[in-house]
Design an enzyme around this catalytic site. Structure first.
Site, PDB file in Angstrom:
ATOM      1  N   GLU A 113       0.786  -1.233   0.000  1.00  0.00           N
ATOM      2  CA  GLU A 113       0.000   0.000   0.000  1.00  0.00           C
ATOM      3  C   GLU A 113       0.817   1.283   0.000  1.00  0.00           C
ATOM      4  O   GLU A 113       0.350   2.319  -0.460  1.00  0.00           O
ATOM      5  CB  GLU A 113      -0.936  -0.006   1.221  1.00  0.00           C
ATOM      6  CG  GLU A 113      -2.010  -1.065   1.178  1.00  0.00           C
ATOM      7  CD  GLU A 113      -2.972  -0.866   0.028  1.00  0.00           C
ATOM      8  OE1 GLU A 113      -3.493   0.258  -0.143  1.00  0.00           O
ATOM      9  OE2 GLU A 113      -3.186  -1.827  -0.725  1.00  0.00           O
ATOM     10  N   SER A 139     -42.930 -35.242  42.996  1.00  0.00           N
ATOM     11  CA  SER A 139     -42.192 -36.013  43.996  1.00  0.00           C
ATOM     12  C   SER A 139     -40.729 -35.631  44.071  1.00  0.00           C
ATOM     13  O   SER A 139     -40.025 -36.057  44.991  1.00  0.00           O
ATOM     14  CB  SER A 139     -42.321 -37.511  43.692  1.00  0.00           C
ATOM     15  OG  SER A 139     -43.659 -37.930  43.811  1.00  0.00           O
TER      16      SER A 139
END
Length: 828
Positions: free
Chosen positions: A103, A509
């Site tokens: 770049e 239960s």
């Protein structure tokens, strides 16, 4: 005279030419001066509107919320974009070099011709743009790109380009080269929602940047000019050419050797999209994100880069998901239920263009946005009596035989289909799943249950449907409270409601062990004014019982079998076979007020505990996570731990967020027990009998000796539970409908919830040794009068002599009834 005139004219012409030339020069000079002044004014106006760049010294990107599992793997990323912010020191040098070479090769130059703006580059780009009469080249250096990424738009105009150049000079005044490069590498957009090099490494290669190869670094560095066009997933050939260009530039600049360049060019492009997280615990991450946003606001939660470290074990979580999904599907298909189930028919029937589009892989509109749980959609291409051909999501063709649709009755109690084409027709859109084989565990015993097994990867596919029944599973580390796995429903895609945390249902239960523990805690009982306590061998009558409540109503509990016993039954047997009437007698003997106070030791809030005789049978409403916490007290020897999901929360700057006040934040385990360790051990021994001979016999299929638990089924079979544990892990499973209607006459915790528990625990227990529960020194063998042929014969040492509650009531019910009525009156 003629000669003289000629000479004068010839002298006048040059003067006129010089005069015209001066005017032309002045005009041109004036034009250029005006242009210069205009450009200066234009530039000044742009300069005056430029933002101050020094603020970038405090810049931090909007980072999403990241939630991690206990092993450090990423569970989910929640936020608008995928971003990471790394200091330059943590970005590999070769990756920096790759971007500079590609770049801005003169990035570290001090020559004003090339830094911060490349003047030759601008002239070259201007010439190309003029010849093409369009903005073709940009010639932006790294400082210019930083200026554009932070402050400007990507639109190619003269105004934006001038602003970009001016900002680049501003940046160069306030920042060093290294600071500008750090901003660039963390901000640059590299496609697929990835901003910065770390995000790109994860997106394209599933790696951290320090794990990238040289070729992968060059591939990422080649993306900025056109991230979508040069994408290594979409265009691997173009990406390869661009990568090689970057490598050659790196070699030319002396960043890499020829050998390194050649080796990197030989690397194959093996890129694919890696999702930021394959969230295996959506109910967990949803709870965390919601709590954070309510506590701290959405901006702080989703944009400040928070990292949340959870207690979730990914392997256990996947096992929990699969166990719950298949268990609920099996129930809805009638594979584990004794009550008839039906096939509700195809999702829809496709015709014409919709049918052809589905065959090509287009998702039909009749489907939810994503496949729920483990299901896949398929379209019937053709069917006959023996088989059907289906297109599986437009990707491949599969075959279903009569075996794969045999469950699909057309009406409750109706016959099984005798032909495939009686179930599937051309164009039918249906759900399928990998084939599952149902296997009966505890065969030949009253509470045997169908516990499925995977038939293997090549077993084919099976017709199924989205179950209407729901469920939840939550699993804890018994000693720390760490939530290892949690799923709040069949499919998070279809319902975000977390039933593991927010579904308050009667436990049936499954609540009995807490009251039984209260009856065996001698010091607590004696301190409350009771004159006796119980042991596992204490005999309890199993005869009809009626209690007149203060309202005048008569409460008459019954057993699940609607039968009674003529002889008293020991406490351990009552729990193993889940007898109801003796359980109510135990509650009434110790007293409801005492029991209400005692069961709070297991973490149940007083407001949720009903002060009525049916409390022992689970008439209160509790969430699965509360039940798991209560059972963990038995598992760990009597300590009440706090279930937690969040181990720590770390801000982007490394500091931690306080978990004070977080309902599921980490807290150190308590140093003092909630119930005596001896009581916890005796209860564990009794709940081991539940699995050895009682309602949980199907769990014997695990082949373990270190498991205990209790089934739970409520009135009208609305809810089914199994709460079980080993010395290390406690897991609770609930199954039921969201509207709380009955699951069927024969639904029970042993049939609907226990198989899910078994399949999950098969995975969870695979990492722990099969060792017995630690026996505390306060427990010793009982005298011969309490001897039991099955081994439940222990009692607590140091207690006063045992007084059996059957001494005055075993032969008659009248005196006991008056005692119970008096207890009720005192309560109300």
């Amino acid at each position: 005279m003629g000669k003289g005139n000629s000479s004068g004219a010839s002298k006048t012409a040059p003067r006129r030419k010089r005069h015209v030339g001066r005017w032309v020069f002045l005009i041109v000079l004036l034009i250029f001066a005006n242009l210069f002044i205009g450009a200066a004014i234009f530039t000044y106006r742009i300069w005056a509107t430029l933002p101050p760049v020094h603020e970038l010294k405090e810049w931090h990107p909007d980072e999403p919320l990241r939630i991690y599992a206990a092993n450090g793997s990423l569970l989910q990323v929640v936020g608008p974009q995928m971003r990471y912010a790394l200091p330059l020191s943590q970005i590999p040098t070769k990756l920096q070099d790759a971007f500079i070479a590609a770049e801005n090769s003169h990035f570290y130059s001090s020559n004003p011709l090339y830094y911060p703006v490349s003047l030759p580059g601008i002239l070259r780009a201007a010439f190309v743009d003029l010849t093409h009469m369009a903005p073709v080249q940009g010639a932006s250096t790294i400082p210019e790109q930083v200026a554009r990424n932070f402050y400007l738009t990507p639109q190619k105009t003269i105004t934006r380009k001038v602003a970009e150049i001016l900002l680049a000079y501003k940046l160069a005044q306030h920042f060093t080269h290294a600071q500008i490069l750090e901003l660039y590498l963390n901000k640059i957009y590299l496609g697929q929602g990835a901003y910065g090099v770390e995000a790109a490494a994860e997106t394209y290669f599933g790696k951290r940047i320090d794990q990238l190869t040289l070729g992968e670094m060059a591939t990422i560095a080649g993306l900025p000019p056109a991230p979508s066009y040069l994408n290594p997933v979409v265009n691997p050939k173009l990406a390869s050419k661009r990568r090689d260009y970057v490598l050659r530039r790196m070699h030319a600049r002396g960043y890499i050797t020829r050998a390194e360049m050649d080796a990197a060019e030989q690397e194959p492009i093996l890129s694919r999209y890696h999702e930021s997280a394959s969230n295996t615990a959506p109910y967990v991450t949803d709870w965390i994100a919601n709590w954070l946003s309510q506590e701290f606001g959405t901006d702080f939660t989703y944009r400040s880069g928070l990292k949340v470290y959870t207690s979730i074990d990914p392997q256990d979580q996947q096992a929990a998901n699969r166990a719950l999904e298949i268990g609920l599907e099996n129930y809805d298909m009638g594979l584990t239920s004794l009550d008839p189930k039906t096939f509700r028919g195809p999702i829809t029937r496709l015709h014409g263009a919709d049918y052809q589009a589905a065959l090509a892989g287009k998702r039909p509109e009749a489907l939810p946005p994503h496949d729920p749980a483990n299901l896949k959609w398929a379209v019937v291409i053709a069917s006959s009596a023996k088989s059907a051909e289906l297109s599986l999501e437009g990707k491949k063709t599969i075959t279903l035989t009569l075996r794969d649709v045999a469950w699909a009755r057309s009406r409750p109690g109706g016959p099984k289909p005798r032909a495939v084409d009686a179930v599937l027709q051309h164009g039918d859109l249906v759900w399928v799943r990998p084939y599952v084989t149902a296997v009966t565990a505890g065969a030949g015993q009253e509470w045997g249950a169908n516990v499925w097994s995977s038939a293997g990867p090549d077993a084919g596919w099976q017709l199924t449907q989205i179950p209407k029944v729901q469920g939840a599973i939550v699993s804890l580390d018994s000693h720390t409270g760490a939530i290892l796995a949690m799923s709040g429903g069949f499919s998070y895609e279809l319902s975000h409601f977390n039933r593991a945390v927010f579904a308050y249902r009667q436990p049936g239960s499954g609540f009995k062990p807490f009251v039984y523990a209260a009856a065996m805690d001698a010091p607590a009982l004696l301190a409350s004014g009771n004159s006796s306590y119980m042991t596992p061998q204490t005999l309890i009558p199993d005869t009809p019982l009626s209690i007149t409540l203060p309202s005048g109503q008569v409460y008459s509990p019954t057993n699940y079998s609607n039968q009674f016993s003529n002889t008293p039954i020991p406490v351990w047997s009552n729990l193993a076979y889940s007898h109801n009437v003796p359980s109510v007698r135990i509650l009434m003997d110790v007293g409801i007020p005492y029991a209400v106070q005692y069961v709070q030791r297991f973490g149940f809030p007083a407001k949720q505990i009903p002060s009525v005789p049916s409390m022992v049978l689970g008439s209160g409403d509790f969430a699965p996570i509360q039940m798991a916490r209560g059972y963990a007290v038995f598992s760990n020897g009597g300590y009440l731990v706090k279930p937690y999901l969040i181990r720590k929360i770390v801000k982007s700057n490394g500091t931690q967020v306080s978990l004070l006040g977080c309902p599921m934040g980490y807290e150190a385990p308590p140093s003092e027990p909630a119930i005596p360790t001896g009581v916890a051990y005796l209860m564990t021994e009794m709940m081991q009998q539940v699995i050895k001979i009682g309602t949980g016999v199907a769990a014997q299929s695990l082949g373990r000796h270190d498991i205990a638990g209790k089934t739970g089924t409520t009135n009208n079979e609305n809810n089914a539970w199994f709460n079980g544990f080993s010395p290390q892990i406690t897991t609770s499973v609930w199954v039921g409908y969201d509207d709380n209607h009955s699951m069927g006459r024969w639904a029970a915790g042993a049939r609907e919830a226990l198989p899910i528990w078994i399949h999950y625990m098969k995975t969870a227990l695979s990492k722990t040794p099969d060792l017995p529960f630690p026996r505390p020194s306060t427990v010793s063998g009982a005298t011969e009068s309490f001897a039991s042929p099955i081994g439940v014969s222990d009692y607590l040492t140091g207690y006063p002599p045992v007084a059996s509650v059957t001494s005055a009531t075993a032969s008659t019910n009248s005196s006991e009834s008056s005692k119970l009525i008096e207890t009720i009156k005192n309560l109300f």
